[in-house]
Design an enzyme around this catalytic site. Structure first.
Site, PDB file in Angstrom:
ATOM      1  N   HIS A 169      -3.025  12.771 -33.340  1.00  0.00           N
ATOM      2  CA  HIS A 169      -2.545  13.044 -31.982  1.00  0.00           C
ATOM      3  C   HIS A 169      -3.731  13.515 -31.147  1.00  0.00           C
ATOM      4  CE1 HIS A 169       1.236  13.138 -34.245  1.00  0.00           C
ATOM      5  NE2 HIS A 169       1.836  12.867 -33.104  1.00  0.00           N
ATOM      6  N   ASP A 201      -1.499   9.295 -30.992  1.00  0.00           N
ATOM      7  CA  ASP A 201      -0.227   9.337 -30.276  1.00  0.00           C
ATOM      8  C   ASP A 201      -0.206  10.444 -29.227  1.00  0.00           C
ATOM      9  OD1 ASP A 201       0.652   7.362 -31.952  1.00  0.00           O
ATOM     10  OD2 ASP A 201       2.392   8.455 -32.708  1.00  0.00           O
TER      11      ASP A 201
END
Length: 255
Positions: free
Chosen positions: A220, A67
């Site tokens: 992430h 992400d």
């Protein structure tokens, strides 16, 4: 507008026969075990951290997702680690980051990874008016597609969306489902938003995966600790007989 070479490479990547491993020239690499077609009509909401069900994964099958990118220094390190092991993942991009770093977006697509959507500005959508949230979602999708030279449409080229902070509302969930867009949660995460060393993150995600046995994992690619630990994590997956599943949009006529 003519498709660029990275876009063509990304489109060709989606044509890998379902169930076939990704072509890998490096002996002993982890590789990608299979491609799983995800039809939003069948899987409108997945990930047991947020929803009742997840994708149909077998024991020791994992889906890698990232992400908040792209962020050039760290995203490129993650891409390099994935390339060394011939692994394909899914990147849920923030639209304004994609617009700011189009070259990295094209590199993600050229490597055969799936590009999903993560809003334009990463707001907590449960705390803003629904119409504002919908505009932010649409703007993010349009920005990601525009970087790849794809035309704006009611649904994005890849109909996969993840809410920032996993924070949704019934209205927004229903609106995305009505548009044929699958919403992704996760089954486990690396908690890499917390302050920790790469070694601590590696130990944490290994422990969680050993307990869960399978699932969609959230990382992430904007985090230096995640970029630093990714080669070791992929090596651990290979050494412990885990298999990578690459998710892609279902083509017409495929479930």
């Amino acid at each position: 507008m003519k498709a660029t070479l990275p876009v063509l490479a990304a489109l060709l990547a989606l044509l890998v026969p379902h169930g076939a491993a990704a072509n890998c020239q490096r002996p002993g690499a982890l590789g990608t075990s299979r491609v799983l077609s995800v039809d939003p009509r069948t899987y409108p909401r997945v990930g047991t951290k947020s929803f009742p069900a997840s994708l149909p994964l077998a024991d020791k099958e994992v889906v890698l997702t990232f992400d908040d990118g792209p962020s050039p220094p760290t995203t490129r390190k993650v891409l390099a680690a994935l390339a060394r092991e011939c692994v394909r993942a899914t990147f849920f991009l923030i639209g304004r980051n994609a617009a700011a770093h189009p070259g990295v977006v094209k590199a993600i697509a050229a490597a055969g990874h799936t590009i999903g959507h993560h809003s334009w500005s990463h707001p907590d959508m449960s705390k803003i008016p629904a119409d504002v949230a919908e505009r932010d979602i649409d703007r993010g999708m349009a920005a990601n597609d525009a970087v790849l030279g794809l035309s704006a449409a009611a649904a994005p080229a890849t109909p996969f969306f993840r809410f920032p902070y996993f924070s949704s509302t019934p209205r927004l969930l229903d609106a995305l489902q009505d548009r044929g867009i699958a919403v992704f949660g996760a089954d486990l995460w690396a908690s890499d938003w917390n302050d920790m060393t790469p070694e601590q993150e590696l130990n944490l995600v290994m422990e969680r995966l050993q307990n869960a046995r399978k699932g969609i994992i959230l990382f992430h690619d904007t985090k230096g600790r995640t970029a630093a630990m990714m080669p070791s994590f992929l090596r651990w997956l290979r050494e412990n007989d885990y298999r990578i599943v690459h998710i892609a949009p279902a083509r017409p006529g495929h479930a």
